[in-house]
Design a protein around this motif. Structure first.
Motif, PDB file in Angstrom:
ATOM      1  N   ALA A  92       1.980   6.627  -2.429  1.00 32.19           N
ATOM      2  CA  ALA A  92       2.823   6.811  -1.247  1.00 32.19           C
ATOM      3  C   ALA A  92       3.893   7.865  -1.475  1.00 32.19           C
ATOM      4  CB  ALA A  92       3.473   5.486  -0.859  1.00 32.19           C
ATOM      5  N   VAL A 115      10.315   1.491   8.508  1.00 33.25           N
ATOM      6  CA  VAL A 115       9.648   1.020   7.285  1.00 33.25           C
ATOM      7  C   VAL A 115      10.685   0.477   6.299  1.00 33.25           C
ATOM      8  CG1 VAL A 115       8.368   1.794   5.238  1.00 33.25           C
ATOM      9  CG2 VAL A 115       7.582   2.444   7.526  1.00 33.25           C
ATOM     10  N   THR A 118      11.995  -2.796   7.409  1.00 37.38           N
ATOM     11  CA  THR A 118      10.933  -3.795   7.245  1.00 37.38           C
ATOM     12  C   THR A 118      10.870  -4.292   5.801  1.00 37.38           C
ATOM     13  OG1 THR A 118       9.650  -2.852   9.071  1.00 37.38           O
ATOM     14  CG2 THR A 118       8.444  -4.188   7.465  1.00 37.38           C
ATOM     15  N   TRP A 122      11.466  -7.980   4.094  1.00 37.45           N
ATOM     16  CA  TRP A 122      10.504  -8.643   3.208  1.00 37.45           C
ATOM     17  C   TRP A 122      11.188  -9.140   1.930  1.00 37.45           C
ATOM     18  CZ3 TRP A 122       5.789  -4.695   3.139  1.00 37.45           C
ATOM     19  CH2 TRP A 122       5.198  -4.676   4.413  1.00 37.45           C
ATOM     20  N   ARG A 342      12.240   6.043   0.055  1.00 34.98           N
ATOM     21  CA  ARG A 342      11.816   5.193  -1.063  1.00 34.98           C
ATOM     22  C   ARG A 342      10.944   4.031  -0.589  1.00 34.98           C
ATOM     23  NH1 ARG A 342      17.718   5.132  -1.940  1.00 34.98           N
ATOM     24  NH2 ARG A 342      18.230   6.551  -3.634  1.00 34.98           N
ATOM     25  N   LEU A 344       8.538   3.734   1.444  1.00 33.02           N
ATOM     26  CA  LEU A 344       7.103   3.879   1.717  1.00 33.02           C
ATOM     27  C   LEU A 344       6.268   3.342   0.553  1.00 33.02           C
ATOM     28  CD1 LEU A 344       5.289   4.976   3.999  1.00 33.02           C
ATOM     29  CD2 LEU A 344       5.090   7.099   2.710  1.00 33.02           C
ATOM     30  N   ARG A 345       6.786   3.543  -0.658  1.00 27.61           N
ATOM     31  CA  ARG A 345       6.067   3.078  -1.848  1.00 27.61           C
ATOM     32  C   ARG A 345       5.910   1.555  -1.837  1.00 27.61           C
ATOM     33  NH1 ARG A 345       9.831   3.865  -6.072  1.00 27.61           N
ATOM     34  NH2 ARG A 345       9.633   6.063  -5.553  1.00 27.61           N
ATOM     35  N   TRP A 347       6.304  -0.531   0.697  1.00 26.59           N
ATOM     36  CA  TRP A 347       5.552  -0.931   1.908  1.00 26.59           C
ATOM     37  C   TRP A 347       4.050  -0.790   1.661  1.00 26.59           C
ATOM     38  CZ3 TRP A 347       2.958   1.926   6.002  1.00 26.59           C
ATOM     39  CH2 TRP A 347       2.960   1.326   7.270  1.00 26.59           C
ATOM     40  N   THR A 348       3.663   0.302   1.001  1.00 30.63           N
ATOM     41  CA  THR A 348       2.248   0.565   0.698  1.00 30.63           C
ATOM     42  C   THR A 348       1.738  -0.406  -0.359  1.00 30.63           C
ATOM     43  OG1 THR A 348       2.553   2.902   1.229  1.00 30.63           O
ATOM     44  CG2 THR A 348       0.650   2.342  -0.130  1.00 30.63           C
ATOM     45  N   ILE A 350       2.837  -3.409  -1.310  1.00 27.56           N
ATOM     46  CA  ILE A 350       2.727  -4.810  -0.880  1.00 27.56           C
ATOM     47  C   ILE A 350       1.557  -4.980   0.080  1.00 27.56           C
ATOM     48  CG2 ILE A 350       3.856  -6.614   0.502  1.00 27.56           C
ATOM     49  CD1 ILE A 350       6.460  -5.953  -0.892  1.00 27.56           C
ATOM     50  N   GLN A 351       1.353  -4.003   0.948  1.00 23.93           N
ATOM     51  CA  GLN A 351       0.229  -4.139   1.875  1.00 23.93           C
ATOM     52  C   GLN A 351      -1.111  -3.927   1.174  1.00 23.93           C
ATOM     53  OE1 GLN A 351       1.239  -3.088   6.260  1.00 23.93           O
ATOM     54  NE2 GLN A 351       2.140  -1.495   4.996  1.00 23.93           N
ATOM     55  N   PHE A 352      -1.151  -3.059   0.182  1.00 22.10           N
ATOM     56  CA  PHE A 352      -2.407  -2.854  -0.550  1.00 22.10           C
ATOM     57  C   PHE A 352      -2.806  -4.129  -1.285  1.00 22.10           C
ATOM     58  CE2 PHE A 352      -5.168  -1.674  -4.009  1.00 22.10           C
ATOM     59  CZ  PHE A 352      -6.003  -0.694  -3.473  1.00 22.10           C
ATOM     60  N   HIS A 353      -1.865  -4.701  -2.033  1.00 25.70           N
ATOM     61  CA  HIS A 353      -2.198  -5.838  -2.906  1.00 25.70           C
ATOM     62  C   HIS A 353      -1.993  -7.191  -2.237  1.00 25.70           C
ATOM     63  CE1 HIS A 353      -2.743  -3.347  -6.455  1.00 25.70           C
ATOM     64  NE2 HIS A 353      -1.593  -2.757  -6.225  1.00 25.70           N
ATOM     65  N   GLY A 354      -1.071  -7.272  -1.274  1.00 22.86           N
ATOM     66  CA  GLY A 354      -0.698  -8.563  -0.692  1.00 22.86           C
ATOM     67  C   GLY A 354       0.359  -9.260  -1.535  1.00 22.86           C
TER      68      GLY A 354
ATOM     69  N   PRO B  51       2.065  -9.073   4.333  1.00 25.95           N
ATOM     70  CA  PRO B  51       0.804  -9.828   4.270  1.00 25.95           C
ATOM     71  C   PRO B  51       0.680 -10.574   2.953  1.00 25.95           C
ATOM     72  CG  PRO B  51       0.394  -7.508   3.857  1.00 25.95           C
ATOM     73  CD  PRO B  51       1.857  -7.620   4.211  1.00 25.95           C
ATOM     74  N   GLU B  52       0.207 -11.799   3.015  1.00 26.48           N
ATOM     75  CA  GLU B  52      -0.001 -12.569   1.782  1.00 26.48           C
ATOM     76  C   GLU B  52      -1.238 -12.034   1.047  1.00 26.48           C
ATOM     77  OE1 GLU B  52       2.327 -14.659   0.911  1.00 26.48           O
ATOM     78  OE2 GLU B  52       1.345 -15.344  -0.936  1.00 26.48           O
ATOM     79  N   VAL B  53      -2.237 -11.620   1.823  1.00 27.03           N
ATOM     80  CA  VAL B  53      -3.472 -11.076   1.236  1.00 27.03           C
ATOM     81  C   VAL B  53      -3.492  -9.566   1.480  1.00 27.03           C
ATOM     82  CG1 VAL B  53      -5.993 -11.113   1.339  1.00 27.03           C
ATOM     83  CG2 VAL B  53      -4.688 -13.243   1.603  1.00 27.03           C
ATOM     84  N   GLY B  54      -3.838  -8.823   0.475  1.00 25.45           N
ATOM     85  CA  GLY B  54      -3.763  -7.366   0.571  1.00 25.45           C
ATOM     86  C   GLY B  54      -4.825  -6.751   1.469  1.00 25.45           C
ATOM     87  N   GLY B  56      -6.050  -3.712   0.778  1.00 28.32           N
ATOM     88  CA  GLY B  56      -6.822  -2.760  -0.019  1.00 28.32           C
ATOM     89  C   GLY B  56      -6.755  -1.374   0.604  1.00 28.32           C
TER      90      GLY B  56
END
Lengths: 462, 462
Positions: A92, A115, A118, A122, A342, A344-345, A347-348, A350-354, B51-54, B56
């Protein structure tokens, strides 16, 4: 430049650098953990004057020279309190720097401000501090400075008249950024009371209460109590609820330095239930959310208190809107004006991995610390000094004499071997080796290797 | 996580994000310059719970949602003082975040510390301040805070005892970060003297001298004089040499806020010859070296003065070396402890393009400002208010009445049209439209479009 770089040329450069980064990740586990270079050698390789004529794509060869002189944060990097640098979030930063949003005010970048607000929400939710506001910072030092600036303006306002007068309370184990902030804010380190700790390095509430009572009786004004949720040396968590009660009784601001430990609430919320009592709270996503530096955060209960401390908007940056969303400006609530994207990293990442993956990784760090403590306790050549409330484990090699000097030599030897990186602490007056688990890459085998490397290095020192 | 991301998966993610960034760059010139979104819409698109689940790789679709809500800094973005985000340097941020070096001390990252000290020396050399030390910061606000903290500790030490006492001097046109710093440091904004400016918005040296004499006669202590090398409103450069002489005579620290203008020395060194007289000097590479935010810098003459203000090393971070290179620690000379590897971007960008390309781009910005000023002066419907010493041009539409309100409406209309982004200033008490050229993408045609867009929008307001 002189004309803008053609975008296909740019993509070729980005691709080459991404492959360099991939090579780094591929070799991470095999690299010497502390780079084998010396001052003059590093300067010869990376220093020199700025070239008048550009190298173009050959700059990738220059970047390749950075790698062997960098620290390799593989699963056995356990020094200080440094997150392991989660690479999905790292991508990111490429986009953040191309977008180059200046995260000053909603007006200037709706995307970036949304972002960041947000991810701040979180972090607040993860810590049980729903409803808190805040902003990302360069790290815990900036967040602690801002929290104490808010405390000062709330309890001993000095923005206009200067010469702030009052007292700040923190434990003997408090992070060095707190005296640094007290000094910068003009409160003076003589007005920082270092409260005694108990045998587990937690602030003694009776000693805190006594210090407050003495100061108030002498006509001095309490500004803030700083509680630590995760001391750097041993990961001790001060008794947050009891401290909050005392602070409230004396009208002091409660700042919690949770830079290291607060995010353990994701996996062990019971230990950190008192976080929500804070007026302000520092937390570093570049520590226990494994993000690359920098990704600190200051959370606070009352945005008006932040504006009292920081809002000084000139005509130049007036946002021209009273809307709670579209009129929002980070510079009214923080020290910074220009601010990197900062968020964006995180946000990306947490959403990638959950979030669940982070909970699991933090639980694993806690388990690795328990495992190392048990392994040390069971090993006759080693002595466990502190296992703490979180993931820092302090121990030493047993020697019949000169234990401090020998353990200091042992630490240098361990790190020089290149497999395991530890740092040090002083626990109960003695020199300790210290392993701190905030590392998503650490495996059970890595924990065992810590013990083996220390024992092997110990033979050389013995 | 739960296990580490396989590196081929990571490269696929990096590649997708690089293509997203390339698409952004390809469309940059065609995008509406200010995004067309509203608060609720942006929150619906980018907000929500973690999100709790990523997701990807689907996170790339989330990142795509950021783009239409971001500001497009093409060649017609001329608001505030914001560098245009040079994309070759931006790729270095991908590598910086994967390497995740914490730029605390040489011991912790020989590569990152060497690269940062190298770019600091490049900046110092570019400004005619060879031999100065310093460090990169989040921006001008942090650099100005640090410069004034050094001044306070040099002239009215308060780290231990607190309650700093003394006076700071700056012009009426000084940036808002200076009163913010004076407030934070406990000096108090009442002890900030706002010195009158001349008709070109430069500090009046006679008024400065009078203020200093009055304070000294009244027993007050001068802490610092802040000279500005490029005011944000009009780009005025205070008379640096004359101010330095006065500051020296009164024993005051000289801090120069060159965040906006100091780097013009690369193309117009004569205008900025006095920079080398500074004790401390702020300069933002994310302004006039076109770097992505953040890349600020504080330079200083005397590293010992920085250590007096900031060194507060705990046992935890002792570097254990007295060597001038290998024993070096940024945290002894700055506010931060954890520090991002910001320097890699600038090091990469300068080596890719060469310093000569930056000289040429800055010269082009200066020429674009002159061209716009001439074009405005020649256009009967417009009035030139200030052309300044650098690249900020302030002007307004002529109207027989209500000029301030109508020009404010005009500014909103210009930016809403989506082709040109201007900001505003107050010059000689009137509302001004303001174009500031620190943009490597601006073309001669873009300059003409500023005039055309203002005139077209003016018809709607008229």
């Amino acid at each position: 430049m002189p004309t803008d770089l053609p975008t296909d040329e740019w993509l070729r450069l980005a691709d080459a650098v991404a492959r360099l980064a991939r090579d780094w990740l591929d070799d991470l586990d095999r690299r010497p953990i502390a780079p084998r270079t010396r001052g003059a050698e590093a300067i010869a390789a990376l220093g020199g004057e700025a070239p008048e004529v550009g190298l173009g794509h050959a700059v990738v060869d220059r970047l390749r020279e950075v790698l062997p002189r960098a620290r390799a944060q593989n699963g056995r990097f356990l020094g200080y309190v440094l997150g392991s640098g989660e690479p999905a979030g790292a991508v990111a930063d490429l986009l953040a720097s191309v977008l180059n949003q200046n995260v000053t005010a909603w007006r200037s970048s709706p995307a970036a401000v949304t972002v960041e607000r947000t991810v701040v929400s979180w972090l607040a939710a993860a810590l049980g501090c729903g409803g808190f506001g805040g902003s990302l910072t360069g790290g815990g030092s900036a967040a602690n400075l801002m929290g104490l600036a808010m405390a000062r303006e709330g309890r001993a306002p000095a923005r206009e008249a200067g010469r702030p007068e009052g007292v700040v309370y923190a434990s003997e184990e408090v992070h060095m950024s707190i005296p640094k902030a007290v000094a910068l804010l003009g409160i003076g380190t003589r007005n920082l009371r270092r409260i005694a700790v108990d045998g587990a390095q937690r602030m003694r509430v009776d000693a805190l209460e006594r210090a407050l009572a003495e100061d108030v009786a002498a006509g001095r004004r309490p500004i803030a109590v700083v509680a630590t949720a995760g001391t750097v040396a041993t990961g001790a968590i001060d008794p947050l609820d009891a401290i909050a009660d005392v602070a409230a009784r004396y009208g002091a601001w409660l700042h919690v330095d949770g830079a290291y430990g607060a995010l353990a609430a994701l996996a062990a919320p019971d230990r950190l239930a008192g976080l929500r009592r804070a007026d302000s709270l520092s937390v570093d996503a570049h520590k226990w959310l494994y993000q690359a530096v920098d990704c600190g955060c200051l959370l606070f209960r009352d945005a008006a208190a932040a504006r009292r401390a920081f809002s000084d908007s000139g005509e130049y940056v007036k946002t021209g809107s009273d809307d709670a969303v579209e009129g929002f400006a980070f510079f009214d609530e923080s020290v910074e004006l220009s601010r990197r994207f900062r968020a964006l990293r995180l946000w990306t990442s947490i959403q990638f991995h959950g979030l669940g993956a982070f909970r699991a990784a933090i639980a694993r760090d806690l388990a690795h610390a328990r495992a190392l403590a048990a392994r040390v306790a069971a090993e006759p050549r080693l002595e466990l000094l502190a296992a703490g409330d979180l993931s820092a484990v302090c121990f030493r090699h047993r020697w019949p004499a000169d234990a401090d000097a020998r353990n200091a030599a042992l630490l240098r030897a361990v790190n020089a071997r290149g497999r395991v990186y530890l740092s040090n602490a002083v626990v109960g007056g003695v020199f300790a080796l210290r392993a701190c688990f905030v590392n998503h890459r650490t495996t059970d085998a890595d924990v065992e290797e810590v013990v083996q490397e220390v024992l092997a290095a110990g033979e050389g020192v013995g």
